[in-house]
Design a protein around this motif. Structure first.
Motif, PDB file in Angstrom:
ATOM      1  N   SER A   1       0.762  -1.106  -0.033  1.00  0.00           N
ATOM      2  CA  SER A   1      -0.087  -0.037  -0.024  1.00  0.00           C
ATOM      3  C   SER A   1       0.993   1.043  -0.102  1.00  0.00           C
ATOM      4  O   SER A   1       1.952   1.307   0.691  1.00  0.00           O
ATOM      5  N   LEU A   2       0.462   2.154  -0.843  1.00  0.00           N
ATOM      6  CA  LEU A   2       1.111   3.569  -0.710  1.00  0.00           C
ATOM      7  C   LEU A   2       0.496   4.681  -0.032  1.00  0.00           C
ATOM      8  O   LEU A   2      -0.782   4.857  -0.514  1.00  0.00           O
ATOM      9  N   GLU A   3       0.962   5.676   0.780  1.00  0.00           N
ATOM     10  CA  GLU A   3       0.264   6.691   1.296  1.00  0.00           C
ATOM     11  C   GLU A   3       1.231   7.797   1.061  1.00  0.00           C
ATOM     12  O   GLU A   3       2.562   7.751   1.471  1.00  0.00           O
ATOM     13  N   ILE A   4       0.661   9.122   0.665  1.00  0.00           N
ATOM     14  CA  ILE A   4       1.183  10.145   0.431  1.00  0.00           C
ATOM     15  C   ILE A   4       0.802  11.261   1.383  1.00  0.00           C
ATOM     16  O   ILE A   4      -0.502  11.440   1.199  1.00  0.00           O
ATOM     17  N   THR A   5       1.352  11.943   2.090  1.00  0.00           N
ATOM     18  CA  THR A   5       0.750  12.833   3.052  1.00  0.00           C
ATOM     19  C   THR A   5       1.576  14.210   2.884  1.00  0.00           C
ATOM     20  O   THR A   5       2.850  14.190   2.399  1.00  0.00           O
ATOM     21  N   GLY A   6       0.949  15.320   3.125  1.00  0.00           N
ATOM     22  CA  GLY A   6       1.513  16.638   2.894  1.00  0.00           C
ATOM     23  C   GLY A   6       1.308  16.861   1.336  1.00  0.00           C
ATOM     24  O   GLY A   6       0.783  16.200   0.590  1.00  0.00           O
ATOM     25  N   THR A   7       1.972  18.062   0.841  1.00  0.00           N
ATOM     26  CA  THR A   7       1.749  18.599  -0.538  1.00  0.00           C
ATOM     27  C   THR A   7       2.871  18.116  -1.277  1.00  0.00           C
ATOM     28  O   THR A   7       3.946  18.672  -1.071  1.00  0.00           O
ATOM     29  N   PRO A   8       2.657  17.187  -2.345  1.00  0.00           N
ATOM     30  CA  PRO A   8       3.929  16.855  -3.199  1.00  0.00           C
ATOM     31  C   PRO A   8       4.386  18.001  -3.710  1.00  0.00           C
ATOM     32  O   PRO A   8       3.683  18.879  -4.200  1.00  0.00           O
ATOM     33  N   ARG A   9       5.648  18.391  -4.058  1.00  0.00           N
ATOM     34  CA  ARG A   9       6.348  19.361  -4.791  1.00  0.00           C
ATOM     35  C   ARG A   9       7.629  18.827  -5.460  1.00  0.00           C
ATOM     36  O   ARG A   9       8.134  17.763  -4.978  1.00  0.00           O
ATOM     37  N   PRO A  10       7.925  19.624  -6.365  1.00  0.00           N
ATOM     38  CA  PRO A  10       9.173  19.392  -7.061  1.00  0.00           C
ATOM     39  C   PRO A  10      10.457  19.310  -5.988  1.00  0.00           C
ATOM     40  O   PRO A  10      10.577  20.416  -5.367  1.00  0.00           O
ATOM     41  N   LEU A  11      11.299  18.383  -6.059  1.00  0.00           N
ATOM     42  CA  LEU A  11      12.388  18.200  -5.280  1.00  0.00           C
ATOM     43  C   LEU A  11      13.629  18.184  -6.164  1.00  0.00           C
ATOM     44  O   LEU A  11      13.696  17.985  -7.440  1.00  0.00           O
ATOM     45  N   PRO A  12      14.830  18.374  -5.476  1.00  0.00           N
ATOM     46  CA  PRO A  12      16.165  18.249  -6.347  1.00  0.00           C
ATOM     47  C   PRO A  12      15.969  16.805  -7.159  1.00  0.00           C
ATOM     48  O   PRO A  12      15.705  15.907  -6.256  1.00  0.00           O
ATOM     49  N   SER A  13      16.662  16.524  -8.073  1.00  0.00           N
ATOM     50  CA  SER A  13      16.634  15.171  -8.773  1.00  0.00           C
ATOM     51  C   SER A  13      17.458  14.274  -8.080  1.00  0.00           C
ATOM     52  O   SER A  13      17.150  13.198  -8.072  1.00  0.00           O
ATOM     53  N   GLY A  14      18.532  14.815  -7.465  1.00  0.00           N
ATOM     54  CA  GLY A  14      19.349  13.758  -6.615  1.00  0.00           C
ATOM     55  C   GLY A  14      18.401  13.321  -5.391  1.00  0.00           C
ATOM     56  O   GLY A  14      18.472  12.087  -4.991  1.00  0.00           O
ATOM     57  N   ALA A  15      17.645  14.344  -4.863  1.00  0.00           N
ATOM     58  CA  ALA A  15      16.855  13.754  -3.658  1.00  0.00           C
ATOM     59  C   ALA A  15      15.864  12.885  -3.808  1.00  0.00           C
ATOM     60  O   ALA A  15      15.469  11.815  -3.256  1.00  0.00           O
ATOM     61  N   GLU A  16      15.172  13.216  -5.193  1.00  0.00           N
ATOM     62  CA  GLU A  16      13.862  12.288  -5.680  1.00  0.00           C
ATOM     63  C   GLU A  16      14.707  10.955  -5.963  1.00  0.00           C
ATOM     64  O   GLU A  16      13.913   9.972  -5.622  1.00  0.00           O
TER      65      GLU A  16
END
Length: 392
Positions: free
Chosen positions: A278-293
């Motif tokens: 199962s996948l749960e996403i909380t908060g507001t997704p936003r663009p992140l640095p490619s390395g962090a992603e």
């Protein structure tokens, strides 16, 4: 600046220049036999003053000592100056420039000053010209010694610059080696994540397809399709990673690196392989640095791969991506056997995840859960990373 060919030739053969100087001094003083009253005495003085100059670079202290003794003999035998006295100034310059012992350089200056006084007394007595003579000869002594000292200082400075340049070259090569080693480690970590995850999915699908093949041909075909898709994806990522090692100038088109937008696809593939995720996403997704992603994606991938390998049959996995203002929290937990599962001791997954989190000044924990199962929690600090940029 390009050096003159003659100067460069002499600089590489200093002994030729020293022999030439000694020869020129001998020729200049060739006629002193008439002044000394004996041709043999004149030849002796020529030898005493000129021969030591040949060794003024290699043995500066011995050369200066020999010529100083010749000057002492001159004070006893002759009551006037002779052209060969120039050899004393040349030897004084040499000992100041080439002697490694400080006491020898200072001592030579003292001897030169004493020689100026004794020479003036021997040649002029204590007449009115005495002080003038001491001043002139003292100035020549000081000039010769200072010129040699400046040459020695300049040579030491140039040597220090050359040594610094050599050290910088060594440091540059070492930094290049460290960078190459870090890049190889990064590629090895990426390959481990890709291969370990893909092979785990392939093995799980192959086992499931083999089990369902006789009773459910449709499920077997679905497993084979998943195996093919997983293999192609793994091959694409391996080509991308290994492409950075190519140096033949090929314009190979590389696939983009995985990102958090592909986590849902990753979870879907594992569901197709028989793992309840199962996948749960909380908060507001936003663009992140490619390395962090990429780091977050690899952490999810590696943690689910470990679940697939070690959690056992019937296990469930829960993935949570929590977007917060200062960090991204990635949590992957399962209710399987967890730490009780067999371990061959060769896995690098936990270490790789820990290293990825460390790059972003984050925290990482991995271990058994209370009540059973295993849990991986990673927090990637995003305070110093602009959206869409890379960590500097």
């Amino acid at each position: 600046m390009r050096e003159h060919p003659i100067y460069d030739w002499l600089r590489r053969r200093p002994y030729v220049l020293d022999v030439g100087i000694a020869g020129a001094l001998a020729l200049w003083g060739f006629g002193i036999g008439s002044v000394l009253g004996s041709f043999l005495v004149g030849v002796g003085f020529i030898g005493l003053f000129s021969i030591p100059l040949i060794f003024r670079r290699t043995y500066p202290i011995a050369s200066f000592t020999a010529i100083s003794l010749a000057c002492a003999v001159q004070l006893i035998v002759v009551d006037t100056w002779i052209p060969l006295d120039v050899g004393f100034l040349l030897s004084l310059y040499a000992v100041s420039a080439y002697a490694t012992k400080q006491w020898a350089r200072i001592g030579a200056l003292v001897v030169g000053g004493l020689g100026a006084i004794l020479g003036s007394i021997d040649w002029l007595g204590t007449t009115g010209s005495f002080l003038f003579s001491v001043g002139i000869m003292g100035a020549l002594v000081a000039f010769s010694w200072t010129l040699g000292d400046l040459l020695r200082t300049r040579r030491a400075y140039v040597g220090e610059l050359e040594e610094r340049a050599r050290r910088l070259e060594i440091e540059r090569d070492q930094q290049a080696q460290i960078a190459r080693a870090a890049e190889r480690a990064r590629i090895a970590r990426e390959l481990h994540d890709v291969v370990a995850h893909s092979l785990s999915v392939v093995i799980a699908q192959a086992d499931g397809g083999l089990y369902a093949g006789s009773s459910d041909p449709g499920a077997a075909r679905e497993s084979l399709a998943t195996i093919g898709a997983t293999g192609r994806q793994a091959l694409t990522e391996m080509r991308r990673l290994l492409g950075v090692l190519r140096n033949d100038g090929d314009s190979t088109v590389l696939a983009p690196q995985p990102s958090l937008g592909q986590v849902e696809e990753l979870v879907g593939n594992l569901r197709g392989g028989g793992l309840a995720v199962s996948l749960e996403i909380t908060g507001t997704p936003r663009p992140l640095p490619s390395g962090a992603e990429l780091a977050a994606y690899r952490i999810v991938q590696e943690a689910l791969t470990n679940t697939l390998k070690h959690a056992g049959p019937g296990a469930k996995a829960f993935v949570t991506l929590a977007y917060e203002p200062a960090l991204l929290r990635v949590s992957v937990r399962d209710d399987g056997r967890g730490a009780a599962a067999a371990n061959d001791g060769r896995g690098q997954g936990i270490l790789g995840m820990r290293e990825r989190v460390a790059l972003y000044n984050g925290t990482f924990t991995a271990g058994p859960r209370a009540g059973g199962g295993f849990q991986v929690v990673a927090e990637l600090s995003l305070l110093s990373l602009p959206a869409g940029g890379e960590k500097s």
